[in-house]
Motif scaffolding. Structure first.
Motif, mmCIF file in Angstrom:
data_model
loop_
_atom_site.group_PDB
_atom_site.id
_atom_site.type_symbol
_atom_site.label_atom_id
_atom_site.label_comp_id
_atom_site.label_asym_id
_atom_site.label_seq_id
_atom_site.Cartn_x
_atom_site.Cartn_y
_atom_site.Cartn_z
ATOM 1 N N LYS A 119 0.851 -1.194 0.000
ATOM 2 C CA LYS A 119 0.000 0.000 0.000
ATOM 3 C C LYS A 119 0.879 1.234 0.000
ATOM 4 C CE LYS A 119 -0.730 2.427 3.181
ATOM 5 N NZ LYS A 119 -0.379 3.804 3.690
ATOM 6 N N TYR A 157 -3.611 3.759 -2.621
ATOM 7 C CA TYR A 157 -4.043 2.556 -3.329
ATOM 8 C C TYR A 157 -3.151 1.404 -2.926
ATOM 9 C CZ TYR A 157 -0.329 2.415 -6.961
ATOM 10 O OH TYR A 157 0.860 2.297 -7.630
ATOM 11 N N THR A 174 -1.983 -2.919 -3.990
ATOM 12 C CA THR A 174 -2.042 -4.084 -4.854
ATOM 13 C C THR A 174 -1.821 -5.332 -4.013
ATOM 14 O OG1 THR A 174 0.326 -3.850 -5.346
ATOM 15 C CG2 THR A 174 -1.227 -2.925 -6.957
ATOM 16 N N SER A 176 -5.693 -6.051 -10.618
ATOM 17 C CA SER A 176 -6.085 -4.659 -10.366
ATOM 18 C C SER A 176 -4.978 -3.744 -10.878
ATOM 19 C CB SER A 176 -6.324 -4.408 -8.875
ATOM 20 O OG SER A 176 -5.112 -4.456 -8.147
ATOM 21 N N TRP A 194 -2.972 5.050 -9.974
ATOM 22 C CA TRP A 194 -4.023 5.814 -9.305
ATOM 23 C C TRP A 194 -5.397 5.173 -9.408
ATOM 24 C CZ3 TRP A 194 -3.090 11.677 -10.744
ATOM 25 C CH2 TRP A 194 -1.814 12.047 -10.310
ATOM 26 N N GLY A 228 -6.022 2.091 -9.022
ATOM 27 C CA GLY A 228 -5.968 0.818 -8.324
ATOM 28 C C GLY A 228 -6.969 0.715 -7.185
ATOM 29 N N ARG A 267 -8.460 0.663 -3.495
ATOM 30 C CA ARG A 267 -8.235 1.523 -2.334
ATOM 31 C C ARG A 267 -8.836 0.897 -1.089
ATOM 32 N NH1 ARG A 267 -10.047 7.202 -5.000
ATOM 33 N NH2 ARG A 267 -10.060 7.897 -2.839
ATOM 34 N N TYR A 269 -12.558 4.681 -0.271
ATOM 35 C CA TYR A 269 -12.733 5.588 -1.407
ATOM 36 C C TYR A 269 -13.159 6.981 -0.963
ATOM 37 C CZ TYR A 269 -12.027 1.490 -4.243
ATOM 38 O OH TYR A 269 -11.457 0.377 -4.824
ATOM 39 N N ASP A 327 -13.797 7.160 -13.085
ATOM 40 C CA ASP A 327 -13.790 6.437 -11.820
ATOM 41 C C ASP A 327 -15.186 6.511 -11.203
ATOM 42 O OD1 ASP A 327 -13.990 8.890 -10.456
ATOM 43 O OD2 ASP A 327 -11.827 9.019 -10.166
#
Length: 509
Positions: free
Chosen positions: A204, A214, A216, A233, A237, A239, A241, A244, A364
């Protein structure tokens, strides 16, 4: 960190005012994560290696049950950043109230070629099978985000690895990196040093440029000290979160007392600095959350720590309550300004899901929510909760779902819309939103919202999508706040079950 039966929260704090500056490491302790005792600051500028501030970092428990803090110090007016350590002055003090910064600091200085003004926030360390400790430090090279890797045999002499553990182009400066394992089997959290086949890793980062985070999921290769994200994913940016909404500079830690990983996130204010000065404080820690791996292996699940339920008071229960198009059902019998609400919605069919505009695929979720808000009639949704609402509905913060049909799949949108949350001017009032990756085979969606005067923390579909909003109602305050369930879609929605609790106040700083 958790140490000898006590939770320690260290946080960035200005003891001289409610606005940013004069930053020290404040220190609070708890035995239950809910009731907190404030102590004197643990670390504050006293030495040349932190003369211009004591900035973010992490704690690690070393063998022999010895805690050590790593933190970033700024050493000059040019914002040169270095990594320092501090240790407890008296390990037998149950609250570890005094910390010592040894004179062999700093431990790590930026070498040639490293941006010395973007070199900060060391992580909790993990111990490799080779006996070497490892930490990550956030940074950037031009506009590429970087997590530098350092190794040490003795936790004092640190050597930079030739390659960063991971980088990503176009993401700007990486702050507050966090790197930890999650179990592929079961819901127990893992100590930061755990490796193995049944483990995935999480990386993170907090994005300085956007002020959101974000993460992974991926694979850590210890022999190469490289992290490779899964391709499930985006590694940028767009990715995944944790949250949100209003959520930044988060940090997780392993809690051995309950074998769980706990996440802390910070929410800053959305009003003005002048308002902060009037209040006398700014910024809150959100409710601590447990983190587990979603059984689908593609994302994390988050949920408020179970200790929060100790604050639950009076309960209201509803079941099998139909909401037709345009219905607004008031939830009475609890204090709407300070409540915990859990609700499961069901719907008879997905046939009325409105088409997902192909032009939205590059947007988004927040952009989509701003186009299809809570009062724009849809087919299946919008439906959800209207929190912190005034009686005339001039103020309200809706938390809701909308379901769209996009070619051969359904798209589920979750929003926490602050646009009508307050009649005050000069507020940041976005329609925060995230998409929810959930199977709708059972035609149900669940929502939990923690409502607490100026913050609404919401958890969709069992913690798949989380959104925190800072809101400042002027009418819907204290006993003038109202709570409703609503449906503005043409499809009938049923409240299968709803439980709401009045929340008692903890002992706070």
């Amino acid at each position: 960190m958790y140490f000898n039966g006590v939770y320690h929260l260290f946080y960035q704090y200005n003891p001289k005012g409610a606005v940013w500056g004069n930053i020290v490491w404040a220190h609070s302790v708890s035995t239950d994560l809910i009731n907190w005792i404030p102590l004197e600051p643990a670390i504050f500028p006293t030495k040349p290696f932190d003369k211009y501030g004591c900035w973010s970092g992490s704690a690690t428990i070393l063998p022999g049950n010895k805690p050590v803090i790593l933190y970033t110090g700024i050493v000059d007016g040019n914002q040169t950043q270095v990594q320092n350590y501090a240790v407890p002055a008296n390990i037998s003090d149950p609250y570890l109230q005094e910390w010592v910064k040894p004179d062999n600091n700093p431990l790590i200085v930026p070498e040639a070629g490293v941006n010395k003004t973007a070199f900060r926030d060391p992580t909790t360390a993990w111990l490799g099978r080779d006996g070497l400790w490892r930490i990550l430090i956030g940074g950037r090279r031009k506009n590429r985000g970087i997590s530098f890797l350092y190794r040490s045999k003795d936790f004092v002499k640190w050597t930079k690895a030739k390659h960063a553990i991971h980088t990503s182009a176009g993401t700007g400066n990486w702050e507050c990196p966090d790197f930890y394992p999650v179990s592929k089997q079961g819901v127990n959290g893992l100590d930061t040093s755990v490796l193995g086949e049944n483990v995935k890793h999480v990386l993170k980062v907090s994005l300085d440029a956007t002020r959101f985070e974000y993460y992974t999921l991926g694979t850590y290769f210890p022999e190469k000290d490289r992290y490779i994200p899964d391709n499930t994913s985006a590694d940028n940016w767009k990715g995944l979160r944790y949250d949100y909404g209003n959520f930044y500079a988060s940090k997780s830690f392993f809690d051995p007392s309950k074998s769980r990983r706990i996440l802390w996130g910070w929410a800053n204010e959305s009003d003005t600095a002048e308002d902060d000065i009037k209040k006398g404080w700014a910024g809150i820690q959100l409710i601590p959350r447990t983190i587990t791996l979603d059984p689908n292996g593609k994302q994390l699940l988050q949920w408020p720590v179970e200790e929060l339920e100790s604050l639950r008071g009076k309960n209201v229960h509803l079941s099998n309550q139909q909401l037709k198009s345009g219905d607004l059902l008031e939830i009475t019998g609890v204090t709407p300004a300070q409540a915990d609400v859990e609700v499961t919605f069901s719907f008879p069919s997905l046939d009325k899901a409105e088409p997902f505009d192909p032009s939205w695929r590059n947007l988004d979720a927040q952009d989509v929510c701003s186009k299809r808000g809570p009062f724009v009639q849809g087919g299946l949704g919008p439906f959800g909760l209207l929190t912190l609402a005034s009686e005339d509905l001039k103020e309200n913060t809706p938390v809701f779902f909308r379901i769209f049909k996009d070619s051969d799949k359904h798209v589920i949108l979750m929003c926490s819309d602050a646009t009508r949350s307050s009649l005050k001017d000069n507020l940041y009032r976005p329609s925060f939103a995230g998409f929810v990756d959930v199977d709708l085979t059972d035609k149900k969606l669940s929502l939990r919202s923690l409502i607490d005067h100026s913050v609404v923390e919401s958890f969709g579909a069992g913690g798949k999508t989380c959104i925190s909003s800072r809101v400042y109602p002027t009418i819907a305050i204290y006993d003038k706040a109202h709570l409703y369930a609503f449906n503005n879609g043409t499809e009938v929605v049923t409240i299968e079950t709803l439980d709401a609790w009045t929340m008692n106040s903890p002992k706070m700083n």
